[in-house]
Design a protein around this motif. Sequence first.
Motif, PDB file in Angstrom:
ATOM      1  N   LEU A 148      15.740   2.167  -3.450  1.00 36.89           N
ATOM      2  CA  LEU A 148      15.003   1.718  -2.270  1.00 36.89           C
ATOM      3  C   LEU A 148      15.924   1.496  -1.080  1.00 36.89           C
ATOM      4  O   LEU A 148      17.034   0.989  -1.224  1.00 36.89           O
ATOM      5  N   ASP A 149      15.419   1.857   0.094  1.00 39.90           N
ATOM      6  CA  ASP A 149      16.092   1.515   1.337  1.00 39.90           C
ATOM      7  C   ASP A 149      16.135  -0.010   1.456  1.00 39.90           C
ATOM      8  O   ASP A 149      15.123  -0.686   1.241  1.00 39.90           O
ATOM      9  N   PRO A 150      17.292  -0.599   1.819  1.00 41.00           N
ATOM     10  CA  PRO A 150      17.387  -2.061   1.841  1.00 41.00           C
ATOM     11  C   PRO A 150      16.537  -2.726   2.913  1.00 41.00           C
ATOM     12  O   PRO A 150      16.243  -3.914   2.800  1.00 41.00           O
TER      13      PRO A 150
ATOM     14  N   ARG B 281       5.993  -8.429  -2.733  1.00 39.67           N
ATOM     15  CA  ARG B 281       6.809  -7.272  -3.098  1.00 39.67           C
ATOM     16  C   ARG B 281       6.370  -6.026  -2.329  1.00 39.67           C
ATOM     17  O   ARG B 281       5.187  -5.856  -2.029  1.00 39.67           O
ATOM     18  N   SER B 282       7.324  -5.145  -2.065  1.00 44.14           N
ATOM     19  CA  SER B 282       6.995  -3.849  -1.487  1.00 44.14           C
ATOM     20  C   SER B 282       6.336  -2.972  -2.548  1.00 44.14           C
ATOM     21  O   SER B 282       6.293  -3.321  -3.736  1.00 44.14           O
ATOM     22  N   ALA B 283       5.844  -1.807  -2.134  1.00 42.88           N
ATOM     23  CA  ALA B 283       4.991  -0.978  -2.990  1.00 42.88           C
ATOM     24  C   ALA B 283       5.618  -0.668  -4.342  1.00 42.88           C
ATOM     25  O   ALA B 283       5.025  -0.960  -5.389  1.00 42.88           O
ATOM     26  N   TYR B 284       6.806  -0.064  -4.347  1.00 49.19           N
ATOM     27  CA  TYR B 284       7.392   0.292  -5.643  1.00 49.19           C
ATOM     28  C   TYR B 284       7.730  -0.960  -6.444  1.00 49.19           C
ATOM     29  O   TYR B 284       7.535  -0.988  -7.674  1.00 49.19           O
ATOM     30  N   GLU B 285       8.228  -1.988  -5.788  1.00 55.11           N
ATOM     31  CA  GLU B 285       8.571  -3.223  -6.498  1.00 55.11           C
ATOM     32  C   GLU B 285       7.331  -3.872  -7.101  1.00 55.11           C
ATOM     33  O   GLU B 285       7.390  -4.445  -8.196  1.00 55.11           O
ATOM     34  N   LEU B 286       6.212  -3.766  -6.405  1.00 56.02           N
ATOM     35  CA  LEU B 286       4.957  -4.279  -6.949  1.00 56.02           C
ATOM     36  C   LEU B 286       4.537  -3.470  -8.177  1.00 56.02           C
ATOM     37  O   LEU B 286       4.163  -4.037  -9.216  1.00 56.02           O
ATOM     38  N   LEU B 287       4.609  -2.157  -8.080  1.00 57.45           N
ATOM     39  CA  LEU B 287       4.259  -1.323  -9.230  1.00 57.45           C
ATOM     40  C   LEU B 287       5.194  -1.585 -10.408  1.00 57.45           C
ATOM     41  O   LEU B 287       4.767  -1.597 -11.568  1.00 57.45           O
TER      42      LEU B 287
ATOM     43  N   TYR C 216       0.841  -1.203   0.000  1.00 54.63           N
ATOM     44  CA  TYR C 216       0.000   0.000   0.000  1.00 54.63           C
ATOM     45  C   TYR C 216       0.868   1.242   0.000  1.00 54.63           C
ATOM     46  O   TYR C 216       2.080   1.184   0.214  1.00 54.63           O
ATOM     47  N   ASN C 217       0.235   2.387  -0.275  1.00 56.68           N
ATOM     48  CA  ASN C 217       1.012   3.610  -0.418  1.00 56.68           C
ATOM     49  C   ASN C 217       1.580   4.113   0.891  1.00 56.68           C
ATOM     50  O   ASN C 217       2.416   5.020   0.909  1.00 56.68           O
ATOM     51  N   GLY C 218       1.156   3.545   2.024  1.00 63.15           N
ATOM     52  CA  GLY C 218       1.789   3.869   3.295  1.00 63.15           C
ATOM     53  C   GLY C 218       3.254   3.473   3.334  1.00 63.15           C
ATOM     54  O   GLY C 218       4.012   3.980   4.159  1.00 63.15           O
ATOM     55  N   ARG C 219       3.672   2.598   2.450  1.00 58.59           N
ATOM     56  CA  ARG C 219       5.094   2.259   2.308  1.00 58.59           C
ATOM     57  C   ARG C 219       5.894   3.514   1.971  1.00 58.59           C
ATOM     58  O   ARG C 219       7.071   3.610   2.300  1.00 58.59           O
ATOM     59  N   PHE C 220       5.239   4.477   1.301  1.00 63.98           N
ATOM     60  CA  PHE C 220       5.893   5.726   0.926  1.00 63.98           C
ATOM     61  C   PHE C 220       5.831   6.766   2.041  1.00 63.98           C
ATOM     62  O   PHE C 220       6.271   7.899   1.859  1.00 63.98           O
ATOM     63  N   CYS C 221       5.250   6.405   3.181  1.00 65.93           N
ATOM     64  CA  CYS C 221       5.029   7.367   4.257  1.00 65.93           C
ATOM     65  C   CYS C 221       6.080   7.217   5.353  1.00 65.93           C
ATOM     66  O   CYS C 221       7.080   7.914   5.357  1.00 65.93           O
ATOM     67  N   MET C 222       5.900   6.306   6.289  1.00 68.51           N
ATOM     68  CA  MET C 222       6.814   6.233   7.432  1.00 68.51           C
ATOM     69  C   MET C 222       7.440   4.858   7.590  1.00 68.51           C
ATOM     70  O   MET C 222       7.805   4.453   8.688  1.00 68.51           O
ATOM     71  N   SER C 223       7.612   4.136   6.487  1.00 72.45           N
ATOM     72  CA  SER C 223       8.132   2.774   6.611  1.00 72.45           C
ATOM     73  C   SER C 223       9.553   2.740   7.157  1.00 72.45           C
ATOM     74  O   SER C 223       9.930   1.804   7.865  1.00 72.45           O
ATOM     75  N   SER C 224      10.370   3.741   6.851  1.00 71.13           N
ATOM     76  CA  SER C 224      11.733   3.760   7.380  1.00 71.13           C
ATOM     77  C   SER C 224      11.728   3.948   8.887  1.00 71.13           C
ATOM     78  O   SER C 224      12.485   3.295   9.619  1.00 71.13           O
ATOM     79  N   ALA C 225      10.882   4.848   9.374  1.00 69.76           N
ATOM     80  CA  ALA C 225      10.770   5.044  10.818  1.00 69.76           C
ATOM     81  C   ALA C 225      10.194   3.803  11.490  1.00 69.76           C
ATOM     82  O   ALA C 225      10.617   3.423  12.590  1.00 69.76           O
ATOM     83  N   ALA C 226       9.232   3.156  10.834  1.00 69.53           N
ATOM     84  CA  ALA C 226       8.662   1.936  11.384  1.00 69.53           C
ATOM     85  C   ALA C 226       9.721   0.850  11.509  1.00 69.53           C
ATOM     86  O   ALA C 226       9.816   0.162  12.544  1.00 69.53           O
TER      87      ALA C 226
ATOM     88  N   GLY D 175      17.020   5.675   4.705  1.00 65.29           N
ATOM     89  CA  GLY D 175      16.115   6.234   5.701  1.00 65.29           C
ATOM     90  C   GLY D 175      16.093   5.472   7.006  1.00 65.29           C
ATOM     91  O   GLY D 175      16.031   6.069   8.087  1.00 65.29           O
ATOM     92  N   THR D 176      16.136   4.134   6.951  1.00 71.49           N
ATOM     93  CA  THR D 176      16.096   3.348   8.181  1.00 71.49           C
ATOM     94  C   THR D 176      17.324   3.621   9.030  1.00 71.49           C
ATOM     95  O   THR D 176      17.225   3.816  10.256  1.00 71.49           O
ATOM     96  N   ASP D 177      18.498   3.665   8.418  1.00 71.81           N
ATOM     97  CA  ASP D 177      19.713   3.964   9.171  1.00 71.81           C
ATOM     98  C   ASP D 177      19.716   5.406   9.672  1.00 71.81           C
ATOM     99  O   ASP D 177      20.240   5.699  10.753  1.00 71.81           O
TER     100      ASP D 177
END
Length: 712
Positions: A693-695, A396-402, A148-158, A319-321
Amino acid sequence: MHTSPAPERTPQRNDAAPGPVTPTHCPYCALQCGMGLTRGPAGVEVVERPAFPVNGGALCGKGRTATAVLSARVRLTGPLVRSPGTGELEPAGWEEALDLVADGLARTRAAYGADACGVFGGGGLTNEKAYALGKFARVVLGTSQIDYNGRFCMSSAAAAGARAFGLDRGLPFPLADVARTDCVILVGSNLAETMPPALRHLTRLKDNGGTLIVVDPRRTRTAEQADLHLAPRPGTDLALALGLLHLVVAEGHTDEAYVRERTTGWEEARAAAMAHWPEYVERITGVPVPRLREAARRFGAAEHAMVLTARGPEQQAKGTDTVAAWINLCLATGRPGRPLSGYGCLTGQGNGQGGREHGQKADQLPGYRKLTDPAARAHVAGVWGVDPEALPGPGRSAYELLDALGGEVRSLLLMGSNPVVSAPHATHVEERIRSLDFLAVADVVLSETALLADVVLPVTQWAEETGTVTNLEGRVLLRRRAVDPPQGVRSDLQVLHGLAARLGHGKGFPAEPEEVFEELRRASSGGLADYAGISYERLAEGDGEGLFWPCPAVAEGAPAHPGTERLFLDRFATDDGRARFVPVTHRAAAEETDAGYPVVLTTGRVLAQYQSGAQTRRVDELNAAAPGPFVELHPRLAARLRVADGDAVAVVSRRGRVVVPARVTPAIRPDTVFMPFHWPGAGRANTLTHPALDPVSRMPEFKVCAVRVERA
């Protein structure tokens, strides 16, 4: 005294037209501001709801005008089907439309297998819809291909929060705590434009004598409120955080007892930070050493302090790091799990928090359970009445799915998202969507993505349906139905109910939201995001302030669980109860500037528009305030290009070219330009952005890419 910007207003009740008020919440950002809806002379009107603690009745322009999108003039009121003869979308009946969607998905599955069917959701869907959509994908379609598009929101912080604390909840404390702390470092957030009612908490912090430090490459309306503004080059937030940790250590501001008693991994994280001495960090970030020292001193010496991150540091290929480095700074100074202190993420989308907790995310099951955990699979499969072995694995994650559309993924069911505008490398994503064998879109409006669909299903929106959402604090809220939807519109739950029945699942997909929520409670029970003790009845009590998860069920006869307002006070959600330092080091962005592309582009939002603009661009008042795209550039860059304010300029990356008016301002770094991403067409900012993409989180690098700017 600092005050909030003028665009934040408190709506006034029209006393000439009193009527019953339905308490509800704004449909836009993750504040989920409290509001009321009533009938007035002009139709449905927004009224204040001052008792709700997040916003105290105040609303931004988007909230005040939210009822405009309820109008049949701007939204879908009947299904549309693409005619094989004309190739145009034409009106159709609901039964025909649902038959076509079910047939399209069934034919794809029969010809290519279950994983050739994709499902793409949205961070604005209620908890009930997100839950039902995840269940539909895995039980009815049997596909792993859902995100879902929430992958583009705060997934790194999550990802960073889960790694450090064992649990991710946007804010592990109420937003009101911000006003009562002593120092806040706000990283990559322009609250004054993205969440205006939240700025009052920072204003109160300063009125109470606290310090606000803002980290942003632009001098935004929010940065203007700061006691100290650090303006790093985009993509260097990681080095900045490491440099501050270096200084905190060097100047003796670490809390050794806390580190010893409540954390693990400090030695490795400290060694990584100490390699980032101040002068080195200044060369990377452009932030002068004296300002670095002042920030470290103010944060380190404060009795209570917080770091709050948003999309700036998170929407990066590291972003995660980057978030981990800011968490390390908090841990080293003894902040998380203590009153009026800690780390938090300012979730962006309306239900970005709940949307990922309950099954839209490619690797998660309801209750924040991991899809790879056998016990989690067994529990959820038991609630769903299926064999755990029948549940697909992570997809797949959001962008990979698209990116896989038209190839391994041949058909797509999309609900509440507009990736043609919001996804990175948007020209490529649009091409992939056009190459699908079959696309069905369920949405409120005819978005740019819906225009490409084979079938468009018009669905109800926030004021026309009851459901729950979870705001950035982890506060579960009940949004109540206040008005009837137009004839010809159905809810997303009714859509999934009808599709499931056509695909052989006549039971298990109820259309009533409370019935879905009762199942969600059972599915989440015992998980990290435990909603088992929450009910519609409890959420409707009193002023409807909601309940914080986790809120587990209790034994019969025992007092109901009050919800968990503040996390980690006794222990973290890790196996040993300790928080984890993660050693990280600075690394370059995926795409650095060079002679051909010498300027950094960063993207974001403006006050009057929201996300892809699919709804806000249909509101006259908001369009008058923000009518179209633009690019901000510094006067020095404008002078080199011989460009004046308002001139058309081309912004060019390795992925595309857009033409927009120049907005010349000293509020941005000379080596950086900024574009908002709300518009399609020739000014679409995401034509330019990088899909690296962030790994860990699989977040795309929206905030950093190399461009050149030319006179157009």
